[in-house]
Write a protein that holds these residues in place. Structure first.
Motif, PDB file in Angstrom:
ATOM      1  N   ASN A   3       0.807  -1.215   0.000  1.00 33.47           N
ATOM      2  CA  ASN A   3       0.000   0.000   0.000  1.00 33.47           C
ATOM      3  C   ASN A   3       0.842   1.267   0.000  1.00 33.47           C
ATOM      4  O   ASN A   3       0.339   2.353   0.281  1.00 33.47           O
ATOM      5  N   VAL A  14      -4.487   4.057   3.545  1.00 33.79           N
ATOM      6  CA  VAL A  14      -5.123   3.185   4.531  1.00 33.79           C
ATOM      7  C   VAL A  14      -6.628   3.390   4.472  1.00 33.79           C
ATOM      8  O   VAL A  14      -7.123   4.423   4.005  1.00 33.79           O
ATOM      9  N   GLY A  15      -7.374   2.383   4.964  1.00 36.00           N
ATOM     10  CA  GLY A  15      -8.805   2.529   5.148  1.00 36.00           C
ATOM     11  C   GLY A  15      -9.639   1.742   4.157  1.00 36.00           C
ATOM     12  O   GLY A  15      -9.128   1.102   3.237  1.00 36.00           O
ATOM     13  N   GLU A  16     -10.953   1.783   4.379  1.00 37.82           N
ATOM     14  CA  GLU A  16     -11.940   1.114   3.530  1.00 37.82           C
ATOM     15  C   GLU A  16     -13.094   2.079   3.252  1.00 37.82           C
ATOM     16  O   GLU A  16     -13.331   3.012   4.011  1.00 37.82           O
ATOM     17  N   SER A  17     -13.830   1.777   2.200  1.00 39.79           N
ATOM     18  CA  SER A  17     -14.908   2.664   1.749  1.00 39.79           C
ATOM     19  C   SER A  17     -15.922   2.965   2.835  1.00 39.79           C
ATOM     20  O   SER A  17     -16.372   4.098   2.981  1.00 39.79           O
ATOM     21  N   ILE A  22     -10.672   6.986   5.958  1.00 36.28           N
ATOM     22  CA  ILE A  22      -9.607   6.657   5.024  1.00 36.28           C
ATOM     23  C   ILE A  22      -8.461   7.620   5.307  1.00 36.28           C
ATOM     24  O   ILE A  22      -8.649   8.638   5.995  1.00 36.28           O
ATOM     25  N   GLN A 122     -11.998 -10.117   3.419  1.00 37.86           N
ATOM     26  CA  GLN A 122     -11.993  -8.735   2.952  1.00 37.86           C
ATOM     27  C   GLN A 122     -13.292  -8.029   3.326  1.00 37.86           C
ATOM     28  O   GLN A 122     -14.330  -8.663   3.516  1.00 37.86           O
ATOM     29  N   ASP A 123     -13.214  -6.712   3.433  1.00 40.05           N
ATOM     30  CA  ASP A 123     -14.389  -5.887   3.706  1.00 40.05           C
ATOM     31  C   ASP A 123     -15.124  -5.672   2.386  1.00 40.05           C
ATOM     32  O   ASP A 123     -14.599  -5.037   1.474  1.00 40.05           O
ATOM     33  N   GLY A 128     -14.740  -1.968  -0.063  1.00 41.09           N
ATOM     34  CA  GLY A 128     -13.678  -2.031   0.944  1.00 41.09           C
ATOM     35  C   GLY A 128     -12.447  -1.242   0.552  1.00 41.09           C
ATOM     36  O   GLY A 128     -12.514  -0.075   0.168  1.00 41.09           O
ATOM     37  N   HIS A 129     -11.299  -1.912   0.613  1.00 51.16           N
ATOM     38  CA  HIS A 129     -10.021  -1.257   0.314  1.00 51.16           C
ATOM     39  C   HIS A 129      -9.812  -1.088  -1.194  1.00 51.16           C
ATOM     40  O   HIS A 129      -8.927  -0.348  -1.612  1.00 51.16           O
ATOM     41  N   SER A 131     -11.992   0.280  -3.137  1.00 43.37           N
ATOM     42  CA  SER A 131     -12.900   1.333  -3.571  1.00 43.37           C
ATOM     43  C   SER A 131     -12.179   2.589  -4.035  1.00 43.37           C
ATOM     44  O   SER A 131     -11.131   2.980  -3.489  1.00 43.37           O
ATOM     45  N   LEU A 134     -10.942   5.625  -1.612  1.00 38.30           N
ATOM     46  CA  LEU A 134      -9.610   5.865  -1.061  1.00 38.30           C
ATOM     47  C   LEU A 134      -8.840   6.930  -1.836  1.00 38.30           C
ATOM     48  O   LEU A 134      -7.855   7.488  -1.338  1.00 38.30           O
TER      49      LEU A 134
END
Length: 378
Positions: A3, A14-17, A22, A122-123, A128-129, A131, A134
């Motif tokens: 990342n 970092v982060g998810e939708s 994020i 996964q989210d 999630g990541h 998306s 970000l």
């Protein structure tokens, strides 16, 4: 999982939708660089969803600078030289839209490959990541870099070259004065076209696709002005290679070309070559078919490239798919809020990614202090 991008100057996302936030960590910046809140906010606004041609998910993108800066006055900070942490909370999320169809693989998305890599952990909410959400953090970090580079005379401009088969004015082949004027025009234009007459037909095409429960894609064209010759490496870290690497990290990007791009395949060498010429004491080129790069290294001409963005894969039209857990065929018509076209919003993401690559190249060649203010000598 990787990342982080960059060497002397690096960015980690970092982060998810649909997570709490994020963010991005920007490391390697020199101390003393001015950071303006309104400038960052203005870049985020250009990326934000507005009007009928974008998703109904409206995030405020109220970013926070959690480290690496000191406030000199309200709305104005300076970098300390340590990592900058940018946090952007998520507020406008409706996760139930995804839990209803969590095991149905969305065509065109990374759902199946996410299962293959993360084994179901996964989210899935909003991608999630994976998306495009970000990219807001990318834009915020890129705004800091664009500002620092702007102080050194380096400017970025991106426009919608083509959308749903409708073309804007092509910048490749224009004079440097024409490119400079276009970059100034595009800087704060909500719908990024050089010819404002192109906005209405492009908008109409987006709305027609939305009415059909579908989406459209397009091509972005980017100009980078003010780069000195000598940046980049001949092979693995060529300017084209690093830019392409960063641009392909943007969700939905499926192609990158430089200069005249694929049109070079139909030219003879005599037409494709850029002839050098002396302009007073300076060496210039009569043309720029190669987009400002020779042998992987900047040649002092404007860097020009095109980025292909596919149609948004999230559409409400019914599509064939697979229920991954049941291992059976299924049909999916997506619910929720999605962009019928992400091309106009993606322009500031392309500028941000380009600024990261350029800043890193400069820092590698001249040192990280090259982007900072002039230093007093003893």
């Amino acid at each position: 999982m990787k990342n982080t991008f960059g060497q002397a100057i690096a960015m980690t996302i970092v982060g998810e939708s649909h997570g709490p936030m994020i963010g991005a960590v920007l490391d390697g910046l020199a101390p003393g660089i001015v950071v303006e809140r309104e400038w960052i906010a203005s870049r985020l606004r250009l990326r934000s969803a507005r009007g009928e041609i974008a998703t109904a998910r409206h995030e405020k993108d109220a970013f926070r600078l959690e480290s690496g800066v000191l406030e000199a006055e309200p709305g104005r900070w300076v970098t300390t030289g340590t990592p900058i942490l940018i946090a952007i909370p998520n507020h406008d999320t409706i996760s139930k839209d995804y839990t209803r169809t969590g095991d149905l693989l969305r065509p065109g998305h990374a759902d199946y490959t996410a299962y293959a890599k993360y084994h179901g952990y996964q989210d899935i909410r909003g991608g999630g990541h994976f998306s495009g959400r970000l990219t807001a953090a990318v834009v915020a970090a890129g705004a800091i870099l664009q500002s620092a580079l702007g102080e050194k005379g380096i400017r970025f401009g991106t426009h919608v070259l083509r959308l749903a088969g409708i073309d804007d004015v092509r910048l490749q082949g224009k004079t440097e004065d024409e490119l400079s004027e276009a970059v100034d025009t595009l800087r704060d234009r909500d719908f990024p076209v050089v010819d404002p007459e192109r906005e209405a037909p492009m908008t109409d095409a987006i709305l027609r696709a939305k009415g059909d429960k579908d989406s459209v894609g397009g091509i972005l064209e980017t100009v980078i002005l003010g780069l000195a010759p000598g940046l980049g490496e001949p092979f693995f870290d060529s300017v084209e290679g690093l830019l392409a690497h960063a641009l392909f990290a943007i969700p939905a990007v499926k192609g990158v070309s430089f200069g005249d791009g694929v049109a070079l395949a139909d030219m003879r060498g005599s037409a494709a070559n850029d002839a050098p010429v002396m302009d007073g004491e300076s060496l210039r080129f009569r043309s720029n078919h190669n987009g400002g790069v020779n042998g992987g290294i900047t040649n002092g001409m404007p860097v020009v490239f095109q980025t292909v963005v596919k149609p948004t894969p999230s559409i409400a039209k019914a599509q064939d798919t697979v229920d991954y857990k049941r291992r059976e065929n299924a049909t999916l018509a997506l619910k929720g809020r999605h962009d019928p076209a992400i091309v106009p919003r993606a322009r500031e993401v392309v500028n941000a990614m380009s600024a990261l690559v350029v800043a890193d190249l400069i820092a590698q060649r001249y040192g990280t202090d090259a982007l900072g203010p002039e230093r007093r000598t003893r």
